[in-house]
Write an enzyme that holds these catalytic residues in place. Sequence first.
Site, PDB file in Angstrom:
ATOM      1  N   CYS A 145     -14.208 -15.999  42.048  1.00 42.20           N
ATOM      2  CA  CYS A 145     -13.620 -15.206  40.968  1.00 42.20           C
ATOM      3  C   CYS A 145     -13.613 -13.735  41.330  1.00 42.20           C
ATOM      4  O   CYS A 145     -12.796 -12.979  40.833  1.00 42.20           O
ATOM      5  CB  CYS A 145     -14.410 -15.436  39.699  1.00 42.20           C
ATOM      6  SG  CYS A 145     -16.165 -15.304  39.984  1.00 42.20           S
ATOM      7  N   GLY A 167     -15.442 -20.417  34.443  1.00 43.87           N
ATOM      8  CA  GLY A 167     -14.227 -21.160  34.762  1.00 43.87           C
ATOM      9  C   GLY A 167     -13.012 -20.298  34.493  1.00 43.87           C
ATOM     10  O   GLY A 167     -13.092 -19.070  34.511  1.00 43.87           O
ATOM     11  N   SER A 168     -11.908 -20.942  34.210  1.00 50.48           N
ATOM     12  CA  SER A 168     -10.656 -20.193  34.062  1.00 50.48           C
ATOM     13  C   SER A 168     -10.556 -19.548  32.681  1.00 50.48           C
ATOM     14  O   SER A 168     -11.207 -19.981  31.719  1.00 50.48           O
ATOM     15  CB  SER A 168      -9.479 -21.130  34.298  1.00 50.48           C
ATOM     16  OG  SER A 168      -9.505 -22.165  33.342  1.00 50.48           O
ATOM     17  N   THR A 169      -9.727 -18.542  32.597  1.00 50.83           N
ATOM     18  CA  THR A 169      -9.551 -17.816  31.338  1.00 50.83           C
ATOM     19  C   THR A 169      -8.970 -18.743  30.266  1.00 50.83           C
ATOM     20  O   THR A 169      -9.384 -18.694  29.100  1.00 50.83           O
ATOM     21  CB  THR A 169      -8.639 -16.592  31.569  1.00 50.83           C
ATOM     22  OG1 THR A 169      -9.282 -15.756  32.544  1.00 50.83           O
ATOM     23  CG2 THR A 169      -8.432 -15.795  30.303  1.00 50.83           C
ATOM     24  N   GLU A 224     -17.791 -16.274  31.920  1.00 50.17           N
ATOM     25  CA  GLU A 224     -17.465 -15.674  33.223  1.00 50.17           C
ATOM     26  C   GLU A 224     -16.144 -16.292  33.647  1.00 50.17           C
ATOM     27  O   GLU A 224     -16.101 -17.468  34.019  1.00 50.17           O
ATOM     28  CB  GLU A 224     -18.533 -16.012  34.266  1.00 50.17           C
ATOM     29  CG  GLU A 224     -19.947 -15.613  33.885  1.00 50.17           C
ATOM     30  CD  GLU A 224     -20.182 -14.121  33.921  1.00 50.17           C
ATOM     31  OE1 GLU A 224     -19.259 -13.376  34.345  1.00 50.17           O
ATOM     32  OE2 GLU A 224     -21.263 -13.692  33.495  1.00 50.17           O
ATOM     33  N   GLU A 269      -4.187 -15.223  39.222  1.00 49.30           N
ATOM     34  CA  GLU A 269      -5.269 -15.601  40.125  1.00 49.30           C
ATOM     35  C   GLU A 269      -4.850 -16.826  40.940  1.00 49.30           C
ATOM     36  O   GLU A 269      -4.561 -17.873  40.373  1.00 49.30           O
ATOM     37  CB  GLU A 269      -6.521 -15.922  39.308  1.00 49.30           C
ATOM     38  CG  GLU A 269      -7.719 -16.200  40.175  1.00 49.30           C
ATOM     39  CD  GLU A 269      -8.963 -16.495  39.358  1.00 49.30           C
ATOM     40  OE1 GLU A 269      -8.873 -17.290  38.410  1.00 49.30           O
ATOM     41  OE2 GLU A 269     -10.022 -15.937  39.689  1.00 49.30           O
ATOM     42  N   LYS A 323     -23.113 -29.289  32.327  1.00 50.29           N
ATOM     43  CA  LYS A 323     -22.050 -30.131  32.884  1.00 50.29           C
ATOM     44  C   LYS A 323     -21.511 -29.484  34.162  1.00 50.29           C
ATOM     45  O   LYS A 323     -20.847 -28.460  34.124  1.00 50.29           O
ATOM     46  CB  LYS A 323     -20.882 -30.308  31.907  1.00 50.29           C
ATOM     47  CG  LYS A 323     -19.921 -31.390  32.412  1.00 50.29           C
ATOM     48  CD  LYS A 323     -18.558 -31.332  31.774  1.00 50.29           C
ATOM     49  CE  LYS A 323     -17.590 -30.413  32.472  1.00 50.29           C
ATOM     50  NZ  LYS A 323     -17.208 -30.802  33.847  1.00 50.29           N
ATOM     51  N   GLY A 348     -11.699 -20.880  28.984  1.00 59.03           N
ATOM     52  CA  GLY A 348     -12.624 -20.008  28.248  1.00 59.03           C
ATOM     53  C   GLY A 348     -12.174 -19.823  26.812  1.00 59.03           C
ATOM     54  O   GLY A 348     -12.972 -19.857  25.871  1.00 59.03           O
TER      55      GLY A 348
HETATM   56  P1  NAP Z   1     -11.772 -24.680  34.702  1.00 56.55           P
HETATM   57  O1  NAP Z   1     -10.706 -25.665  34.779  1.00 56.55           O
HETATM   58  O2  NAP Z   1     -11.790 -23.713  33.599  1.00 56.55           O
HETATM   59  O3  NAP Z   1     -13.126 -25.535  34.767  1.00 56.55           O
HETATM   60  C1  NAP Z   1     -14.395 -24.980  34.698  1.00 56.55           C
HETATM   61  C2  NAP Z   1     -15.331 -25.965  34.057  1.00 56.55           C
HETATM   62  O4  NAP Z   1     -14.943 -26.173  32.697  1.00 56.55           O
HETATM   63  C3  NAP Z   1     -15.341 -27.348  34.692  1.00 56.55           C
HETATM   64  O5  NAP Z   1     -16.633 -27.888  34.614  1.00 56.55           O
HETATM   65  C4  NAP Z   1     -14.377 -28.098  33.801  1.00 56.55           C
HETATM   66  O6  NAP Z   1     -14.527 -29.496  33.863  1.00 56.55           O
HETATM   67  C5  NAP Z   1     -14.748 -27.555  32.458  1.00 56.55           C
HETATM   68  N1  NAP Z   1     -13.748 -27.733  31.413  1.00 56.55           N
HETATM   69  C6  NAP Z   1     -12.443 -28.060  31.524  1.00 56.55           C
HETATM   70  N2  NAP Z   1     -11.860 -28.162  30.311  1.00 56.55           N
HETATM   71  C7  NAP Z   1     -12.818 -27.882  29.403  1.00 56.55           C
HETATM   72  C8  NAP Z   1     -12.843 -27.807  27.982  1.00 56.55           C
HETATM   73  N3  NAP Z   1     -11.761 -28.044  27.237  1.00 56.55           N
HETATM   74  N4  NAP Z   1     -13.996 -27.481  27.365  1.00 56.55           N
HETATM   75  C9  NAP Z   1     -15.103 -27.222  28.093  1.00 56.55           C
HETATM   76  N5  NAP Z   1     -15.147 -27.291  29.437  1.00 56.55           N
HETATM   77  C10 NAP Z   1     -14.022 -27.612  30.096  1.00 56.55           C
HETATM   78  O7  NAP Z   1     -11.831 -23.785  35.988  1.00 56.55           O
HETATM   79  P2  NAP Z   1     -11.668 -24.261  37.473  1.00 56.55           P
HETATM   80  O8  NAP Z   1     -10.241 -24.233  37.810  1.00 56.55           O
HETATM   81  O9  NAP Z   1     -12.425 -25.485  37.711  1.00 56.55           O
HETATM   82  O10 NAP Z   1     -12.442 -23.089  38.212  1.00 56.55           O
HETATM   83  C11 NAP Z   1     -11.809 -21.985  38.724  1.00 56.55           C
HETATM   84  C12 NAP Z   1     -11.797 -20.841  37.721  1.00 56.55           C
HETATM   85  O11 NAP Z   1     -13.119 -20.408  37.408  1.00 56.55           O
HETATM   86  C13 NAP Z   1     -11.099 -19.642  38.273  1.00 56.55           C
HETATM   87  O12 NAP Z   1     -10.236 -19.101  37.306  1.00 56.55           O
HETATM   88  C14 NAP Z   1     -12.228 -18.666  38.563  1.00 56.55           C
HETATM   89  O13 NAP Z   1     -11.906 -17.330  38.573  1.00 56.55           O
HETATM   90  C15 NAP Z   1     -13.204 -18.989  37.522  1.00 56.55           C
HETATM   91  N6  NAP Z   1     -14.527 -18.584  37.977  1.00 56.55           N
HETATM   92  C16 NAP Z   1     -15.127 -17.506  37.380  1.00 56.55           C
HETATM   93  C17 NAP Z   1     -16.362 -17.076  37.817  1.00 56.55           C
HETATM   94  C18 NAP Z   1     -17.057 -15.912  37.179  1.00 56.55           C
HETATM   95  O14 NAP Z   1     -18.250 -15.780  37.340  1.00 56.55           O
HETATM   96  N7  NAP Z   1     -16.390 -15.038  36.464  1.00 56.55           N
HETATM   97  C19 NAP Z   1     -16.995 -17.752  38.825  1.00 56.55           C
HETATM   98  C20 NAP Z   1     -16.356 -18.826  39.410  1.00 56.55           C
HETATM   99  C21 NAP Z   1     -15.134 -19.238  38.973  1.00 56.55           C
HETATM  100  P3  NAP Z   1     -13.747 -30.344  34.990  1.00 56.55           P
HETATM  101  O15 NAP Z   1     -14.512 -30.166  36.213  1.00 56.55           O
HETATM  102  O16 NAP Z   1     -13.737 -31.735  34.512  1.00 56.55           O
HETATM  103  O17 NAP Z   1     -12.350 -29.751  35.076  1.00 56.55           O
END
Ligand code: NAP
Length: 502
Positions: free
Chosen positions: A296, A240-242, A262, A396, A187, A245
């Site tokens: 990230c 994605g976000s903590t 991650e 963050e 996804k 996660g």
């Molecule tokens: P996010 O809200 O956690 O979203 C990440 C992904 O998860 C998206 O595809 C999102 O879908 C999906 N998602 C949302 N709710 C979910 C649920 N309940 N169950 C399963 N999946 C779900 O994060 P973001 O704000 O888009 O991304 C930024 C974050 O990602 C930052 O905190 C960043 O540090 C982290 N990040 C980490 C790394 C790493 O490698 N460590 C790399 C890049 C980013 P939608 O698109 O529909 O919201």
Amino acid sequence: MNLVDIQQAAGLSKPIRHQLFIDGKFVDAESGETLATLNPHDNSTIAEVALAGKADVDKAVAAAQRAFPKWSRLAAADRGRILLRLADLIEANGEELARLESLDTGHPIRDSRNLDVPRTAACFRYFGGMADKFQGETIPVEAGFLNYTLREPVGVVGQVVPWNFPLMFTSWKMAPALAAGNTIVMKPAEITPLSSLRIAELMAEAGLPDGVVNMVPGLGSVAGQYIAEHMDIAKVAFTGSTATGRRVIQASAGNLKKVQLELGGKGANIVFEDANLVAAVNGSAWAIFHNQGQACIAGSRLILHEKIADAFLEKFIPLAKSVRLGNPLDASTEMGPLTSALHRERVLSYVDVARAQGGEVLAGGKSPGGDLANGCYVEPTIVRAASYLDRVAQEEVFGPFVTVLTFKTDEEALQIANGTDYGLGSGLWTANLQRAHKFARELHAGMVWINSYKRVNPGSPFGGVGQSGYGREMGFDAMREYTQVKSVWVNVDAQIPPHFAR
Ligand code: NAP
Ligand code: MG
């Protein structure tokens, strides 16, 4: 302009793929629902993309299950060859992919061309080569027995990725999983699905059998959550976000699926008094302003030795103010818009958060006006915080927003650097070899860059500790994540167990 005209005006010669990719075919969502994906430069719609619901995820999982036996038993070298072909196709279609990525995410085209596309190809190529080089072991056990291990794929893998590097993360997640013989339901993020869908099309062209990879763009709260819950998915890999996660872990409990996470970061970037200042200033700008700080591993905490803080900032502030913001498709643009208007508001809200705790804004802190007023732009922002415990030094921000902190001693530098719950990327600038290695040992982080920042390579393990998650992408470690070990015992000398001898 209609959507096709908008796409052509952006230099795209092929129509954008905007349907789900299931069992080797592009199909509409069962519900018929779609979601607009926008160009963050001006918030215009560039495509209406099918929105996967639970029924579509079920179809995708069923296709991946059907494809698994044949794909997992294919000779590893043959799986690898398909990934190598895909890498070539990504390069051959590089300009198209770069434009698509810039249009959907706001990455400056020079980055999409020179970083995102080549790194995506390199990742598929690395794991294409890896497929037949990852092997089990023979273990020296008691006499008369042979013990060996098999590294078996886990099965159907669910992969959920964010919007900050959609093209590259498609490769980081899929390449090792495929090399190891898994099948995939992925996804993409709801706001940036386009480059992943194009990769799916190129995969079919490279000869990937139907059902091995399925793409279900959809909402995280629906499709993402359902992937994490799904009883027929053996592992979920999430970036994605903590906070999300944590939700994924809870959702995974039903069938005890493997989880790889991650998550976020708050990268410490330490500049010591003996650092090469020109290198440190430039490296620190790269650390935070590349991809508008939406990384990230961004060096979002700039931790400066008191003695050189003024000299450093005298160079760093003008550099930040001189960064060229503009349309991502313009080759001279150094920083594009943030990827969504919602995210821009979130990033800008941290300027007030900083001020409320006595922070001082040294540069930026607002959106530019003029031609860029309709886009999701934020100026490169530098904030000096009073304490490393302040919110802007702990949370963050995920934007072109760097928090400056100062220290007097090495001990203090380490205390500040390790003073968050995150532990992903970190870096330090010094001429002192002993100090460099000491910090490499002491930093609470998954990655440390010495006299550099934010280096990645498909061979080098990538991932975090603490609230930054667990598991590693890239390298042999990624292959371990996407396989499970089976231990096989062979009674070579035909010994009969003595315990119940009759
Ligand atoms: P996010 O809200 O956690 O979203 C990440 C992904 O998860 C998206 O595809 C999102 O879908 C999906 N998602 C949302 N709710 C979910 C649920 N309940 N169950 C399963 N999946 C779900 O994060 P973001 O704000 O888009 O991304 C930024 C974050 O990602 C930052 O905190 C960043 O540090 C982290 N990040 C980490 C790394 C790493 O490698 N460590 C790399 C890049 C980013 P939608 O698109 O529909 O919201
Ligand atoms: Mg978009």
